[in-house]
Scaffold this motif. Structure first.
Motif, PDB file in Angstrom:
ATOM      1  N   ALA A 290       1.419  15.350   0.779  1.00 19.40           N
ATOM      2  CA  ALA A 290       1.997  16.698   0.665  1.00 19.40           C
ATOM      3  C   ALA A 290       1.186  17.630   1.549  1.00 19.40           C
ATOM      4  CB  ALA A 290       1.993  17.183  -0.774  1.00 19.40           C
ATOM      5  N   SER A 291       1.857  18.443   2.312  1.00 19.24           N
ATOM      6  CA  SER A 291       1.210  19.412   3.206  1.00 19.24           C
ATOM      7  C   SER A 291       0.149  18.764   4.081  1.00 19.24           C
ATOM      8  CB  SER A 291       0.584  20.553   2.392  1.00 19.24           C
ATOM      9  OG  SER A 291       1.571  21.221   1.651  1.00 19.24           O
ATOM     10  N   GLY A 292       0.418  17.547   4.553  1.00 17.39           N
ATOM     11  CA  GLY A 292      -0.512  16.857   5.429  1.00 17.39           C
ATOM     12  C   GLY A 292      -1.737  16.296   4.745  1.00 17.39           C
ATOM     13  N   ARG A 293      -1.779  16.340   3.408  1.00 17.11           N
ATOM     14  CA  ARG A 293      -2.930  15.841   2.651  1.00 17.11           C
ATOM     15  C   ARG A 293      -2.528  14.634   1.816  1.00 17.11           C
ATOM     16  NH1 ARG A 293      -5.514  20.698  -0.524  1.00 17.11           N
ATOM     17  NH2 ARG A 293      -7.309  19.312  -0.539  1.00 17.11           N
ATOM     18  N   VAL A 294      -3.440  13.693   1.687  1.00 19.46           N
ATOM     19  CA  VAL A 294      -3.204  12.528   0.843  1.00 19.46           C
ATOM     20  C   VAL A 294      -3.414  12.934  -0.607  1.00 19.46           C
ATOM     21  CG1 VAL A 294      -4.024  10.219   0.246  1.00 19.46           C
ATOM     22  CG2 VAL A 294      -3.908  10.909   2.644  1.00 19.46           C
ATOM     23  N   LEU A 295      -2.394  12.719  -1.405  1.00 16.11           N
ATOM     24  CA  LEU A 295      -2.495  12.976  -2.844  1.00 16.11           C
ATOM     25  C   LEU A 295      -2.865  11.713  -3.610  1.00 16.11           C
ATOM     26  CD1 LEU A 295       0.695  15.145  -3.401  1.00 16.11           C
ATOM     27  CD2 LEU A 295      -1.638  15.934  -3.030  1.00 16.11           C
ATOM     28  N   SER A 296      -2.389  10.572  -3.099  1.00 19.13           N
ATOM     29  CA  SER A 296      -2.632   9.327  -3.819  1.00 19.13           C
ATOM     30  C   SER A 296      -2.527   8.132  -2.889  1.00 19.13           C
ATOM     31  CB  SER A 296      -1.631   9.165  -4.965  1.00 19.13           C
ATOM     32  OG  SER A 296      -0.321   9.025  -4.441  1.00 19.13           O
ATOM     33  N   VAL A 297      -3.243   7.089  -3.272  1.00 12.23           N
ATOM     34  CA  VAL A 297      -3.112   5.769  -2.656  1.00 12.23           C
ATOM     35  C   VAL A 297      -3.037   4.787  -3.820  1.00 12.23           C
ATOM     36  CG1 VAL A 297      -4.175   3.993  -1.202  1.00 12.23           C
ATOM     37  CG2 VAL A 297      -4.448   6.416  -0.600  1.00 12.23           C
ATOM     38  N   SER A 298      -2.028   3.937  -3.783  1.00  9.23           N
ATOM     39  CA  SER A 298      -1.875   2.941  -4.842  1.00  9.23           C
ATOM     40  C   SER A 298      -1.415   1.627  -4.227  1.00  9.23           C
ATOM     41  CB  SER A 298      -0.894   3.430  -5.910  1.00  9.23           C
ATOM     42  OG  SER A 298       0.374   3.666  -5.338  1.00  9.23           O
ATOM     43  N   PHE A 299      -1.364   0.600  -5.053  1.00  6.30           N
ATOM     44  CA  PHE A 299      -1.096  -0.755  -4.573  1.00  6.30           C
ATOM     45  C   PHE A 299      -0.050  -1.432  -5.451  1.00  6.30           C
ATOM     46  CE2 PHE A 299      -5.382   0.647  -3.720  1.00  6.30           C
ATOM     47  CZ  PHE A 299      -5.455   0.516  -2.339  1.00  6.30           C
TER      48      PHE A 299
ATOM     49  N   PRO B 179      -8.282  -5.009  -9.512  1.00  7.76           N
ATOM     50  CA  PRO B 179      -9.430  -5.877  -9.197  1.00  7.76           C
ATOM     51  C   PRO B 179      -9.224  -6.780  -7.978  1.00  7.76           C
ATOM     52  CG  PRO B 179      -9.060  -5.833 -11.554  1.00  7.76           C
ATOM     53  CD  PRO B 179      -7.913  -5.093 -10.928  1.00  7.76           C
ATOM     54  N   THR B 180      -8.041  -7.358  -7.819  1.00  5.73           N
ATOM     55  CA  THR B 180      -7.827  -8.229  -6.657  1.00  5.73           C
ATOM     56  C   THR B 180      -7.867  -7.439  -5.358  1.00  5.73           C
ATOM     57  OG1 THR B 180      -5.419  -8.057  -6.894  1.00  5.73           O
ATOM     58  CG2 THR B 180      -6.483  -9.961  -7.925  1.00  5.73           C
ATOM     59  N   VAL B 181      -7.356  -6.217  -5.369  1.00 11.46           N
ATOM     60  CA  VAL B 181      -7.398  -5.366  -4.178  1.00 11.46           C
ATOM     61  C   VAL B 181      -8.841  -4.980  -3.880  1.00 11.46           C
ATOM     62  CG1 VAL B 181      -6.734  -3.117  -3.217  1.00 11.46           C
ATOM     63  CG2 VAL B 181      -5.040  -4.508  -4.447  1.00 11.46           C
ATOM     64  N   GLU B 182      -9.583  -4.574  -4.905  1.00 10.46           N
ATOM     65  CA  GLU B 182     -10.989  -4.211  -4.714  1.00 10.46           C
ATOM     66  C   GLU B 182     -11.757  -5.372  -4.076  1.00 10.46           C
ATOM     67  OE1 GLU B 182     -14.984  -3.025  -7.254  1.00 10.46           O
ATOM     68  OE2 GLU B 182     -13.224  -3.766  -8.320  1.00 10.46           O
ATOM     69  N   GLN B 183     -11.573  -6.580  -4.579  1.00  8.43           N
ATOM     70  CA  GLN B 183     -12.295  -7.735  -4.043  1.00  8.43           C
ATOM     71  C   GLN B 183     -11.909  -8.029  -2.597  1.00  8.43           C
ATOM     72  OE1 GLN B 183     -14.960  -9.215  -5.291  1.00  8.43           O
ATOM     73  NE2 GLN B 183     -14.763  -7.596  -6.811  1.00  8.43           N
TER      74      GLN B 183
ATOM     75  N   VAL C  72       0.894  -1.156   0.000  1.00 10.10           N
ATOM     76  CA  VAL C  72       0.000   0.000   0.000  1.00 10.10           C
ATOM     77  C   VAL C  72       0.931   1.203   0.000  1.00 10.10           C
ATOM     78  CG1 VAL C  72      -1.752   1.304   1.251  1.00 10.10           C
ATOM     79  CG2 VAL C  72      -1.768  -1.197   1.324  1.00 10.10           C
ATOM     80  N   GLN C  73       0.752   2.083  -0.953  1.00  5.66           N
ATOM     81  CA  GLN C  73       1.624   3.251  -1.098  1.00  5.66           C
ATOM     82  C   GLN C  73       0.780   4.514  -1.052  1.00  5.66           C
ATOM     83  OE1 GLN C  73       5.110   3.024  -3.742  1.00  5.66           O
ATOM     84  NE2 GLN C  73       4.027   4.538  -4.962  1.00  5.66           N
ATOM     85  N   VAL C  74       1.231   5.480  -0.237  1.00 10.74           N
ATOM     86  CA  VAL C  74       0.525   6.758  -0.138  1.00 10.74           C
ATOM     87  C   VAL C  74       1.466   7.895  -0.505  1.00 10.74           C
ATOM     88  CG1 VAL C  74      -1.137   5.945   1.590  1.00 10.74           C
ATOM     89  CG2 VAL C  74       0.993   6.981   2.350  1.00 10.74           C
TER      90      VAL C  74
END
Length: 153
Positions: A26-35, A141-145, A21-23
């Motif tokens: 910037a400036s205390g805000r989440v810009l992205s979440v990826s896998f 899809p595997t993460v979503e499931q 899980v990668q986040v």
């Protein structure tokens, strides 16, 4: 979030998801979440602690997390509305359209825009597109499931 941890890319391996899980922060805000299968950043970030607890079965809706939704207003409003769908509950595309101000659930164009917003979601999991039972998810899809299974959806 209460504090503003160091900006950057942070990743942690998730045995449950069988990937990282990668986040992006910037400036205390989440810009992205990826896998990703291969991470880019370090594993030291409070949000990763919360995500790890969530993936171990602790209910969390992440509503208090500040997410930078830098996109067209109509798409942003869809994702902001989606964030109000509670842990363990799901909604259909039409249900989400009914909940979103300015979106007509009977309009094919509006439903297409809603699907595009879900598909372009920069922060799946924190913006829980896996809770839309008949919509696309920005997560693999595997993460979503696995997220749906975790929440009993």
């Amino acid at each position: 979030m209460d504090t503003q941890p160091e900006a950057g890319i942070h990743a942690r391996e998730s045995p449950y998801l069988e990937r990282y899980v990668q986040v992006g922060i910037a400036s205390g805000r989440v810009l992205s979440v990826s896998f990703p299968e291969t991470p880019e950043g370090d594993d030291d970030h409070p949000l990763l602690d919360r995500i790890e607890e969530y993936l171990q079965g602790s209910a969390d809706d992440f509503e208090d997390i500040d997410v930078a939704l830098t996109m067209a207003t109509d798409r942003r409003s869809v994702l902001e509305t989606l964030r109000t769908v509670p842990y363990g509950e799901n909604v259909t595309i039409r249900g989400l359209a009914r909940m979103t101000p300015g979106v007509d659930p009977e309009s094919a164009d509006d439903c297409t825009r809603l699907r595009a917003a879900l598909d372009e979601n920069p922060a799946p999991l924190v913006v829980p597109d896996h809770r839309v039972s008949d919509g696309p998810s920005a997560a693999p899809p595997t993460v979503e499931q696995r997220l749906r299974s975790l929440e009993g959806l």
